[in-house]
Design an enzyme around this catalytic site. Structure first.
Site, PDB file in Angstrom:
ATOM      1  N   PHE A  25       0.858  -1.190   0.000  1.00  0.00           N
ATOM      2  CA  PHE A  25       0.000   0.000   0.000  1.00  0.00           C
ATOM      3  C   PHE A  25       0.895   1.242   0.000  1.00  0.00           C
ATOM      4  CE2 PHE A  25      -3.599   2.586   0.862  1.00  0.00           C
ATOM      5  CZ  PHE A  25      -4.731   1.803   0.703  1.00  0.00           C
ATOM      6  N   GLU A  61      -1.174  -6.199   7.862  1.00  0.00           N
ATOM      7  CA  GLU A  61      -0.703  -7.583   7.759  1.00  0.00           C
ATOM      8  C   GLU A  61       0.714  -7.779   8.301  1.00  0.00           C
ATOM      9  OE1 GLU A  61      -2.489  -6.093   5.191  1.00  0.00           O
ATOM     10  OE2 GLU A  61      -4.262  -7.268   5.705  1.00  0.00           O
ATOM     11  N   VAL A  84       1.036   4.602   6.245  1.00  0.00           N
ATOM     12  CA  VAL A  84      -0.397   4.712   6.481  1.00  0.00           C
ATOM     13  C   VAL A  84      -0.724   6.207   6.449  1.00  0.00           C
ATOM     14  CG1 VAL A  84      -2.342   3.937   7.877  1.00  0.00           C
ATOM     15  CG2 VAL A  84      -0.164   2.717   8.031  1.00  0.00           C
ATOM     16  N   THR A  89      -7.539   6.737   3.736  1.00  0.00           N
ATOM     17  CA  THR A  89      -8.414   5.724   4.327  1.00  0.00           C
ATOM     18  C   THR A  89      -9.272   6.266   5.465  1.00  0.00           C
ATOM     19  OG1 THR A  89      -8.492   3.625   5.516  1.00  0.00           O
ATOM     20  CG2 THR A  89      -6.549   4.964   5.856  1.00  0.00           C
ATOM     21  N   HIS A  91     -10.286   4.271   7.684  1.00  0.00           N
ATOM     22  CA  HIS A  91      -9.947   3.440   8.843  1.00  0.00           C
ATOM     23  C   HIS A  91      -8.462   3.549   9.212  1.00  0.00           C
ATOM     24  CE1 HIS A  91      -9.465   0.762   5.416  1.00  0.00           C
ATOM     25  NE2 HIS A  91      -8.890  -0.148   6.153  1.00  0.00           N
ATOM     26  N   PHE A 116       9.961   0.004  13.730  1.00  0.00           N
ATOM     27  CA  PHE A 116       8.690   0.548  13.247  1.00  0.00           C
ATOM     28  C   PHE A 116       8.978   1.636  12.205  1.00  0.00           C
ATOM     29  CE2 PHE A 116       4.725   3.110  13.920  1.00  0.00           C
ATOM     30  CZ  PHE A 116       3.828   2.137  13.510  1.00  0.00           C
TER      31      PHE A 116
HETATM   32  N1  INI Z   1      -2.453  -0.045   4.451  1.00  0.00           N
HETATM   33  C1  INI Z   1      -1.324   0.695   4.492  1.00  0.00           C
HETATM   34  O1  INI Z   1      -0.216   0.146   4.637  1.00  0.00           O
HETATM   35  N2  INI Z   1      -1.402   2.043   4.348  1.00  0.00           N
HETATM   36  C2  INI Z   1      -2.579   2.703   4.182  1.00  0.00           C
HETATM   37  O2  INI Z   1      -2.565   3.952   4.078  1.00  0.00           O
HETATM   38  C3  INI Z   1      -3.776   1.937   4.143  1.00  0.00           C
HETATM   39  N3  INI Z   1      -5.034   2.570   3.923  1.00  0.00           N
HETATM   40  O3  INI Z   1      -5.054   3.769   3.594  1.00  0.00           O
HETATM   41  O4  INI Z   1      -6.098   1.949   4.015  1.00  0.00           O
HETATM   42  C4  INI Z   1      -3.680   0.535   4.292  1.00  0.00           C
HETATM   43  N4  INI Z   1      -4.793  -0.221   4.274  1.00  0.00           N
HETATM   44  C5  INI Z   1      -4.762  -1.629   4.015  1.00  0.00           C
HETATM   45  C6  INI Z   1      -4.598  -2.468   5.260  1.00  0.00           C
HETATM   46  O5  INI Z   1      -3.251  -2.411   5.733  1.00  0.00           O
HETATM   47  C7  INI Z   1      -4.918  -3.924   4.947  1.00  0.00           C
HETATM   48  O6  INI Z   1      -4.070  -4.417   3.948  1.00  0.00           O
HETATM   49  C8  INI Z   1      -6.372  -4.084   4.492  1.00  0.00           C
HETATM   50  O7  INI Z   1      -7.249  -3.484   5.420  1.00  0.00           O
HETATM   51  C9  INI Z   1      -6.736  -5.585   4.370  1.00  0.00           C
HETATM   52  O8  INI Z   1      -6.594  -6.260   5.611  1.00  0.00           O
END
Ligand code: INI
Length: 156
Positions: A25, A61, A84, A89, A91, A116
């Site tokens: 992501f 994950e 992130v 997002t 969430h 981290f």
């Molecule tokens: N995962 C990230 O690493 N960064 C993000 O900004 C992000 N957003 O924006 O949603 C994100 N979401 C995915 C999350 O980590 C999971 O892969 C997903 O929810 C499936 O379990």
């Protein structure tokens, strides 16, 4: 003060093995963090043969993969690199909090240094700033912290 026994870690990565967990992501940001971590470790004596990059979907994950790696053994430290971004997002808080909490949990569960190197920012611009521009590079910071901590822990 010279009678006080002091333990500190040398920043020498020779003979150490590291895993880098990288989120897909926001991968254009994460690639900069991973590149910074790899470059840092290589410049501190780590052979690239002793580095393994493991790609995961997102920050959420990372803990389970870190836990598997820790349980399996073979790595002296793990560096998690991710981004992130609140803007991308609704969430954000769940993803960022679970990632941080899970990584801290695994690190303590296995007494294994885990870095981290996960950016948690409000905007894309703030993430770019911390991925190798004016705000430094969070991947480098995490690699450095893990290396130092590995060298501290091994003396205790
Ligand atoms: N995962 C990230 O690493 N960064 C993000 O900004 C992000 N957003 O924006 O949603 C994100 N979401 C995915 C999350 O980590 C999971 O892969 C997903 O929810 C499936 O379990």
């Amino acid at each position: 003060m010279h009678h006080i026994k002091t333990i500190e870690g040398q920043l020498d990565a020779k003979e150490l093995k590291f895993a880098i967990i990288a989120g897909r992501f926001n991968d254009f940001i994460v690639d900069k963090l991973v590149g910074g971590a790899v470059d840092y470790l290589a410049r501190h004596g780590c052979s690239k043969d002793n580095l393994t990059i493991i790609k995961v979907p997102g920050a959420f994950e990372m803990p389970v993969v870190a836990q598997r790696l820790a349980a399996k053994g073979g790595f002296d430290g793990i560096i998690c690199c991710g981004a992130v971004i609140r803007g991308s997002t609704p969430h954000f808080d769940f993803v960022a909090n679970e990632c941080a909490k899970g990584i801290a949990h695994v690190s303590l569960q296995y007494s294994l240094p885990i870095g981290f190197g996960v950016l948690t920012t409000d905007t894309l611009e703030q993430a770019i700033e911390r991925a190798g521009s004016k705000g430094g590079n969070k991947g480098v910071e995490a690699a450095s912290a893990v290396l130092e901590t590995v060298r501290v822990v091994e003396q205790i």
